[in-house]
Design a protein around this motif. Structure first.
Motif, short mmCIF file in Angstrom:
data_model
loop_
_atom_site.label_atom_id
_atom_site.label_comp_id
_atom_site.label_asym_id
_atom_site.label_seq_id
_atom_site.Cartn_x
_atom_site.Cartn_y
_atom_site.Cartn_z
N ALA A 125 -19.07 12.20 -16.88
CA ALA A 125 -19.09 11.18 -15.85
C ALA A 125 -20.28 10.24 -16.03
O ALA A 125 -20.14 9.01 -15.95
N VAL A 126 -21.45 10.80 -16.30
CA VAL A 126 -22.64 9.98 -16.49
C VAL A 126 -22.50 9.11 -17.73
O VAL A 126 -22.88 7.93 -17.74
N ASN A 127 -21.96 9.67 -18.80
CA ASN A 127 -21.76 8.88 -20.02
C ASN A 127 -20.80 7.72 -19.78
O ASN A 127 -20.99 6.62 -20.31
N SER A 151 -23.22 -0.27 -5.38
CA SER A 151 -22.72 0.44 -6.56
C SER A 151 -23.85 0.81 -7.49
O SER A 151 -23.92 1.93 -8.02
N THR A 152 -24.76 -0.13 -7.72
CA THR A 152 -25.91 0.15 -8.58
C THR A 152 -26.72 1.31 -8.02
O THR A 152 -27.18 2.19 -8.77
N SER A 153 -26.87 1.36 -6.72
CA SER A 153 -27.68 2.41 -6.09
C SER A 153 -27.03 3.78 -6.22
O SER A 153 -27.71 4.77 -6.53
N VAL A 154 -25.72 3.88 -6.01
CA VAL A 154 -25.07 5.18 -6.08
C VAL A 154 -25.07 5.69 -7.52
O VAL A 154 -25.18 6.89 -7.78
N VAL A 155 -24.99 4.78 -8.50
CA VAL A 155 -25.08 5.21 -9.90
C VAL A 155 -26.48 5.70 -10.22
O VAL A 155 -26.64 6.70 -10.93
N ILE A 156 -27.49 5.04 -9.71
CA ILE A 156 -28.86 5.53 -9.92
C ILE A 156 -28.99 6.95 -9.40
O ILE A 156 -29.65 7.80 -10.02
N GLY A 157 -28.36 7.25 -8.27
CA GLY A 157 -28.38 8.61 -7.74
C GLY A 157 -27.77 9.60 -8.70
O GLY A 157 -28.26 10.73 -8.87
N ALA A 158 -26.68 9.21 -9.37
CA ALA A 158 -26.05 10.09 -10.35
C ALA A 158 -26.93 10.28 -11.57
O ALA A 158 -27.05 11.39 -12.10
N LEU A 159 -27.57 9.23 -12.03
CA LEU A 159 -28.47 9.34 -13.18
C LEU A 159 -29.63 10.28 -12.87
O LEU A 159 -30.08 11.04 -13.73
N THR A 161 -29.64 12.92 -11.11
CA THR A 161 -29.27 14.34 -11.18
C THR A 161 -29.37 14.87 -12.60
O THR A 161 -29.51 16.08 -12.80
N GLN A 162 -29.30 14.00 -13.58
CA GLN A 162 -29.35 14.41 -14.98
C GLN A 162 -30.65 14.04 -15.66
O GLN A 162 -30.77 14.11 -16.88
N ASP A 163 -31.61 13.61 -14.86
CA ASP A 163 -32.91 13.20 -15.39
C ASP A 163 -32.77 12.10 -16.44
O ASP A 163 -33.53 12.04 -17.41
N VAL A 164 -31.78 11.24 -16.27
CA VAL A 164 -31.61 10.10 -17.18
C VAL A 164 -32.63 9.03 -16.78
O VAL A 164 -32.68 8.63 -15.62
N PRO A 165 -33.45 8.56 -17.71
CA PRO A 165 -34.42 7.52 -17.37
C PRO A 165 -33.72 6.28 -16.84
O PRO A 165 -32.90 5.67 -17.53
N VAL A 166 -34.03 5.91 -15.62
CA VAL A 166 -33.34 4.78 -15.00
C VAL A 166 -33.83 3.45 -15.56
O VAL A 166 -33.10 2.46 -15.58
N SER A 167 -35.06 3.43 -16.05
CA SER A 167 -35.64 2.17 -16.49
C SER A 167 -34.86 1.54 -17.64
O SER A 167 -34.86 0.32 -17.80
N LYS A 168 -34.19 2.35 -18.46
CA LYS A 168 -33.42 1.80 -19.57
C LYS A 168 -32.26 2.73 -19.86
O LYS A 168 -32.44 3.91 -20.12
N ILE A 169 -31.04 2.20 -19.82
CA ILE A 169 -29.86 3.04 -20.02
C ILE A 169 -29.25 2.83 -21.38
O ILE A 169 -29.03 3.76 -22.14
N ARG A 170 -28.99 1.61 -21.75
CA ARG A 170 -28.38 1.37 -23.06
C ARG A 170 -28.87 0.04 -23.63
O ARG A 170 -29.30 -0.85 -22.91
N SER A 175 -32.57 -3.11 -17.06
CA SER A 175 -32.71 -1.90 -16.25
C SER A 175 -31.91 -2.03 -14.96
O SER A 175 -31.79 -3.12 -14.40
N PRO A 176 -31.38 -0.91 -14.43
CA PRO A 176 -30.77 -0.95 -13.11
C PRO A 176 -31.73 -1.49 -12.04
O PRO A 176 -31.30 -2.14 -11.09
N TYR A 177 -33.02 -1.22 -12.23
CA TYR A 177 -33.99 -1.76 -11.28
C TYR A 177 -34.03 -3.28 -11.34
O TYR A 177 -34.23 -3.95 -10.32
N ASP A 178 -33.85 -3.84 -12.54
CA ASP A 178 -33.81 -5.30 -12.65
C ASP A 178 -32.68 -5.87 -11.79
O ASP A 178 -32.85 -6.88 -11.11
N ALA A 179 -31.53 -5.20 -11.84
CA ALA A 179 -30.38 -5.67 -11.06
C ALA A 179 -30.68 -5.59 -9.57
O ALA A 179 -30.34 -6.50 -8.80
N LEU A 180 -31.32 -4.50 -9.13
CA LEU A 180 -31.65 -4.37 -7.71
C LEU A 180 -32.67 -5.42 -7.27
O LEU A 180 -32.54 -6.02 -6.20
#
Length: 396
Positions: A125-127, A151-159, A161-170, A175-180
């Motif tokens: 799901a996270v991938n 939507s961006t916020s709920v995805v950050i919540g999912a990331l 849970t898996q300790d995925v660095p939010v600052s850079k995804i791909r 960054s998701p923070y940039d979008a917020l």
């Protein structure tokens, strides 16, 4: 995290900014509903969402849900890793006609992470969420849709849970923070967050988008968040806006919005001065995460006095919201204004496997009063205030 999820309301989220587009409970139960599903309303638009938040809320109060409830949610996942709002026939492979969305997928990832034993499903799901990230760093409700704060916020919540660095995804995406931060308003406009720019590109303050974004800007979500230390956030523009500062500005906006009446008002047409219970619960969570449980006392007390009828009408997602709000502000979900929210939630679905709300063994740290571990805030006048509203007889 509201409880409305219909196609019509989803279209209206530009106005309302609901983090959890959902639909109220159907007036008559459907006899064909799966036995493992929470709630008796039509699950077409909110089945995965309400199931996910029911499981998250139960996890936070140490209730082990029935295996059937977990299996139903896990069975909704498509091979790609994504989740639809509802999949009527899980035995049938997902096809292009089945609409999957980021909100359902992110919520389900958090719920399955909470119950354990579904690591592969959560990773998939996270991938998938990472694969549909927009170049501006955010997510829209549908893959490829314009990014929105909720939507961006709920995805950050999912990331989280898996300790995925939010600052850079791909690669190639911000960054998701940039979008917020692009959706954060200056203090002259209240310091809130907008859901999306309107058709003219203008940002308009939106309370529920703000509640969702405050929690996400703190790098967390409903499964992993904890109450902040006691402070009083004020809005202050800065030459370089950071997620932390945007969260403080947003919390200041929410605190001001509930200061007079104790609740957020609905912005639906014709709903003048009508309370929005779900958004008020979300505001309690956001303010407690940013400024500590004491800062959320007034809206929490208002919910304790007034939310019982609303929760009965809206079912499991509403009970889950109230449980999360109670935990955020240090209240007792089993005696919330005289109502046992946990018992009411479990009554909407299959009987839980175990209940161990007084035992912290074998659970993630922070799950008993999940927002408060390590804060040392469950003392003094704040708790006295909260306890004073719970002296009436508890209802089942």
């Amino acid at each position: 995290m509201n409880v409305r999820r219909s196609a019509a309301v989803l279209a209206a989220t530009v106005v309302i900014g609901t983090a959890t587009p959902a639909v109220a409970a159907s007036p008559s139960p459907s006899p064909s509903l799966p036995s493992g599903l929470y709630g008796s309303g039509d699950p077409t638009y909110d089945g995965v969402w309400r199931q996910s938040f029911a499981l998250i809320a139960l996890h936070r109060v140490h209730v082990e849900p029935a295996a059937a409830a977990v299996d139903w949610l896990a069975g909704q996942q498509c091979e790609s890793g994504a989740f639809p709002a509802f999949r009527a026939d899980p035995a049938r492979a997902c096809d292009a006609k089945l609409m999957v969305d980021t909100n359902s997928t992110a919520a389900a990832a958090q719920a399955l992470s909470a119950v354990g034993g579904h690591g592969t499903a959560v990773t998939k799901a996270v991938n998938w969420l990472k694969s549909v990230q927009n170049k501006d760093g955010g997510w829209g409700f549908a893959p490829g849709g314009a990014s929105d704060a909720n939507s961006t916020s709920v995805v950050i919540g999912a990331l989280a849970t898996q300790d995925v660095p939010v600052s850079k995804i791909r690669a190639g995406a911000e960054s998701p923070y940039d979008a917020l931060l692009k959706l954060s308003l200056p203090c002259a406009d209240g310091g809130a967050f907008a859901y999306q720019p309107d058709k003219k590109g203008k940002l308009r303050a939106n309370a529920d988008a703000t509640a969702a974004a405050v929690v996400a800007a703190r790098g967390t979500g409903p499964l992993t968040a904890k109450a902040g230390t006691t402070r009083e956030s004020t809005c202050a523009d800065a030459p370089e806006l950071t997620p932390e500062k945007a969260a403080a500005n947003g919390a200041s906006f929410l605190a001001g919005a509930v200061a007079k009446d104790g609740y957020l008002k609905s912005v639906l047409p014709g709903a003048e001065n009508q309370p929005d219970y779900g958004n008020t619960a979300d505001a309690v969570v956001a303010v407690a995460v940013q400024d500590g449980p004491g800062a959320a006392r007034k809206p929490l007390a208002w919910l304790e006095r007034n939310s019982a009828k609303w929760a009965r009408q809206n079912g499991p997602a509403a009970y889950a919201q109230l449980i999360l709000a109670a935990e955020a502000a240090g209240a007792d979900p089993s005696d919330f204004g005289g109502t046992d929210l946990v018992k009411r939630l479990t009554a909407t679905g299959p009987a839980p496997s175990t209940t161990s709300r007084d035992d912290d063994s074998g659970t993630d740290s922070g799950t008993s009063v999940w927002w408060m571990v390590g804060t040392g805030l469950a003392a003094g006048a704040g708790i006295g205030f909260l306890l004073s509203s719970r002296n009436k007889k508890k209802q089942p």
